[in-house]
Design a protein around this motif. Structure first.
Motif, PDB file in Angstrom:
ATOM      1  N   VAL A  30       0.982  -1.315  -0.064  1.00 17.89           N
ATOM      2  CA  VAL A  30       0.081   0.047  -0.077  1.00 17.89           C
ATOM      3  C   VAL A  30       0.795   1.556   0.035  1.00 17.89           C
ATOM      4  O   VAL A  30       0.134   2.382  -0.096  1.00 17.89           O
ATOM      5  N   TYR A  66      -0.559   5.263  -0.327  1.00 16.81           N
ATOM      6  CA  TYR A  66      -0.899   5.143   0.967  1.00 16.81           C
ATOM      7  C   TYR A  66      -1.546   6.721   1.257  1.00 16.81           C
ATOM      8  O   TYR A  66      -2.759   6.534   1.631  1.00 16.81           O
ATOM      9  N   MET A 120      -5.031   6.807  -0.595  1.00 18.43           N
ATOM     10  CA  MET A 120      -6.161   5.985  -0.026  1.00 18.43           C
ATOM     11  C   MET A 120      -6.520   6.391   1.312  1.00 18.43           C
ATOM     12  O   MET A 120      -7.699   6.250   1.657  1.00 18.43           O
ATOM     13  N   MET A 137     -10.233   6.838   2.111  1.00 20.61           N
ATOM     14  CA  MET A 137     -10.874   5.844   3.224  1.00 20.61           C
ATOM     15  C   MET A 137     -11.629   6.720   4.214  1.00 20.61           C
ATOM     16  O   MET A 137     -12.513   6.324   4.707  1.00 20.61           O
ATOM     17  N   LEU A 152     -14.387   0.023   1.013  1.00 21.64           N
ATOM     18  CA  LEU A 152     -12.906   0.037   1.332  1.00 21.64           C
ATOM     19  C   LEU A 152     -11.998  -0.835   0.272  1.00 21.64           C
ATOM     20  O   LEU A 152     -11.104  -0.510  -0.440  1.00 21.64           O
ATOM     21  N   GLY A 155      -9.621  -0.232  -2.543  1.00 22.16           N
ATOM     22  CA  GLY A 155      -8.245  -0.669  -2.702  1.00 22.16           C
ATOM     23  C   GLY A 155      -7.697  -1.385  -3.883  1.00 22.16           C
ATOM     24  O   GLY A 155      -6.946  -1.202  -4.517  1.00 22.16           O
ATOM     25  N   TYR A 187      -6.514  -3.912   2.011  1.00 20.79           N
ATOM     26  CA  TYR A 187      -7.541  -2.905   2.652  1.00 20.79           C
ATOM     27  C   TYR A 187      -8.678  -3.754   3.342  1.00 20.79           C
ATOM     28  O   TYR A 187      -9.218  -3.212   4.461  1.00 20.79           O
TER      29      TYR A 187
END
Length: 257
Positions: A40, A44, A47, A51, A197, A201, A211
């Motif tokens: 990730v 990161y 996301m 998220m 999520l 992902g 995720y």
């Protein structure tokens, strides 16, 4: 015979820990978590925005304000990853920041971001295991861990190490996902965590499993009161917490007196 069997059973339980909703051998978890963050790391930050719908940025600003950065104070940023907390500390006038992470991939992203922002003189980057911090006793003024404690195998060891390296009068702060305290929002929150999520992902990071794990790890993390007790058991004092966004996240604070 029965006593021996029970003893073996207890030993087996002691060697098992959570990896999301799965139970795995304690020795296996660090490499499994490493694989997640190797995967990730490149996506990161984007996301995190997706998220949390960007709310993590507000949480982190509140967190950094709680740190009360000053030029004469040093920060140890555990599981600092891509550097948000360290950069916020420096931006607000804090002293030297030790940006650390156990994962080289995450730390590499943090290093690139530090260079892009011109943070060179007052930041030090190290690969550090929060369960075994390579710093002397009573050597830093602030210790932070932001969205990292839930990925640690022995959380109590991280808390004990944080207290060990704090100077008397120093403060430990943890920002982490926690237990939602608004019951009517739980069905929506669960749907977002376990359905949306992993799909996001897969689309953004080409990785749904990591995720899925991250969503599960939030649910298996100790709730607000349990973490407060763990911090007190580690020797931290005047432990408090504040809920953010109805308990989706929480900031825990404790001092070394």
């Amino acid at each position: 015979m029965n006593n021996n069997s029970n003893h073996s059973s207890f030993e087996a339980e002691d060697q098992v820990t959570d990896f999301g909703f799965r139970k795995v051998d304690q020795k296996e978890k660090p490499s499994m978590v490493k694989a997640v963050f190797d995967s990730v790391a490149p996506k990161y930050d984007i996301m995190n925005d997706l998220m949390s719908l960007g709310i993590h940025r507000v949480w982190k600003q509140i967190f950094i304000q709680e740190l009360a950065p000053r030029p004469n104070l040093t920060l140890l940023d555990l599981a600092g990853g891509t550097g948000d907390i360290s950069f916020g500390w420096l931006k607000r006038g804090g002293g030297t920041a030790y940006l650390t992470d156990i994962n080289y991939s995450m730390l590499s992203v943090g290093q690139g971001r530090a260079l892009n922002r011109g943070y060179v003189d007052n930041i030090r980057l190290f690969c550090v295991d929060g369960e075994n911090i390579c710093l002397p006793d009573r050597s830093v003024d602030r210790v932070t861990i932001s969205f990292g404690l839930r990925n640690c195998t022995h959380k109590e060891n991280v808390l004990a190490e944080a207290r060990r390296v704090l100077k008397p009068g120093g403060r430990f702060l943890c920002l982490e996902f926690s237990k939602l305290i608004i019951p009517m929002l739980r069905p929506l929150y669960d749907a977002w965590s376990f359905q949306a999520l992993p799909r996001i992902g897969q689309i953004i990071a080409k990785d749904s499993e990591s995720y899925q794990y991250l969503a599960e790890s939030i649910r298996t993390f100790p709730d607000q009161e349990t973490l407060k007790s763990m911090m007190e058991n580690a020797g931290l004092e005047r432990v408090t917490y504040q809920n953010l966004s109805g308990g989706i996240a929480a900031i825990h604070s404790g001092w070394r007196i």
